[in-house]
Design an enzyme around this catalytic site. Structure first.
Site, PDB file in Angstrom:
ATOM      1  CG  ASP A 125      -0.276   0.032   2.528  1.00 32.21           C
ATOM      2  OD1 ASP A 125       0.931   0.325   2.575  1.00 32.21           O
ATOM      3  OD2 ASP A 125      -0.947  -0.237   3.536  1.00 32.21           O
ATOM      4  CG  ASP A 173      -5.056  -5.785   3.030  1.00 33.22           C
ATOM      5  OD1 ASP A 173      -4.569  -5.336   4.077  1.00 33.22           O
ATOM      6  OD2 ASP A 173      -5.741  -5.082   2.241  1.00 33.22           O
TER       7      ASP A 173
END
Length: 376
Positions: free
Chosen positions: A92, A271
């Site tokens: 990310d 996730d």
């Protein structure tokens, strides 16, 4: 990166697909264990591969940028070599951590200013330098810098935040397209849909993200305080717009039930820290429901953690033994619980995929969400 939709569920928007990266294939729907600082907490890479059957793991740009730092990662040849993981990695952008961990932060047009939660030092994340950072980390799939607004944000704030996120995205895409990977394999750049819980903002963002024509797209800013039914509504709104021939990644979600409901609405990738974080605190996810292994009722239960066997630990250790370890705060207890939960999450999405292929997903999902909600 390539993506192929292989099967569609006739009674929902669930689909089974295949993502192909230079580090291997990913069969979807898929859950990605979270390796925040370059490791999935308490779990060896061999266990991730051989027992948990992970196909891809996630790293966090904010944490890796601060420690071990970009100089070390570059010298190592990227995160794959640094942590001995030879399958795909997703990172990310670090935006969520900037906004959630840094007590002092300021958003400006140029980027996000923040102080490290470690030593208080000052830093700036821009749409451009988070691309450069993720180039150095070397993830197969990298994320655009965005602002993750809380689920309770008012409309005006959410709109201003979304407009800034879109401007940042255009800068990030331009910089990504003008730069090259560092380690001889390709990288893919995902935009992130934002818009808080406001339908028109989510539609606006999904349309803008779809128009960028990237290889995959992410949905952010959910499971951050809003009711679950609102989260599901926002997923439906967004997935009506995001292209069906590209993978959809729902960031940071969630419980096993959340994952099944999102799969039914057309999400491919997930996730969440819940399997490891909750496991370390004694919560086990099983095919029959949720176990709080700290409860005294398990003290003399010498049956396997789960007879179905999501991972090797289920038949190796008893509930009584794990109860003992967790009560004693023994490190091995956290490891066993983490491996079990991750193994269960991977087994759950694998079974969901098989049910989609068999054409039975909708009926199976409706049965499973009832079982998974039970407290044992």
């Amino acid at each position: 990166m390539q993506f192929e939709v292989q099967h569609n569920c006739p009674k929902s928007n669930a689909r089974a697909g295949k993502i192909t990266t230079d580090h291997g294939e990913i069969l979807t729907p898929i859950f990605m264990p979270v390796g925040t600082v370059g490791s999935v907490k308490g779990v060896h890479a061999t266990e991730l591969k051989d027992e948990i059957k992970a196909q891809i793991i996630l790293g966090n740009t904010y944490h890796l940028y601060l420690r071990p730092g970009l100089d070390t990662l570059r010298k190592a040849g990227g995160l794959h070599k640094f942590n001995s993981w030879d399958k795909p990695i997703l990172t990310d952008s670090g935006g969520f951590q900037v906004f959630s961990l840094s007590a002092i932060r300021k958003l400006k047009e140029e980027g996000a200013y923040f102080r490290s939660h470690i030593d208080g030092s000052k830093h700036l994340f821009t749409p451009e330098n988070v691309v450069d950072t993720q180039r150095i980390i070397g993830a197969d799939i990298i994320m655009a810098l965005d602002e993750c607004t809380p689920g309770t944000a008012d409309y005006d704030y959410a709109k201003k935040s979304l407009d800034l996120t879109h401007r940042w995205l255009q800068r990030g895409i331009k910089h990504f397209d003008e730069t090259e990977p560092l380690y001889g394999y390709s990288q893919t750049f995902f935009p992130i849909v934002q818009g808080c819980t406001y339908k028109d903002l989510r539609q606006k963002s999904a349309e803008f993200i779809a128009s960028q024509n990237r290889e995959g797209n992410a949905i952010g800013g959910l499971a951050v305080g809003e009711p679950e039914d609102v989260m599901y509504e926002m997923i439906e709104v967004v997935n009506e717009i995001l292209p069906k021939d590209k993978p959809r990644y729902l960031m940071g979600v969630g419980t096993p039930i959340n994952i099944l409901e999102a799969i039914s609405r057309g999400v491919d990738m997930f996730d969440c820290v819940m399997p490891t974080r909750n496991g370390r605190n004694g919560m086990l996810f099983t095919w029959d429901g949720i176990i709080n292994i700290k409860n005294k009722k398990w003290e003399n239960d010498f049956s396997p953690i789960e007879a179905n066997g999501a991972t090797f630990v289920d038949t190796t250790y008893s509930k009584a033994y794990l109860h003992h370890l967790v009560k004693c705060q023994e490190m091995l207890g956290a490891q066993i619980a983490s491996i079990h939960n991750l193994g269960f999450y991977l087994a759950l999405v694998t079974e969901a995929r098989q049910q989609i292929i068999n054409g039975n997903f909708a009926e199976w999902k409706n049965r499973m969400v009832i079982k998974l909600a039970q407290r044992l």
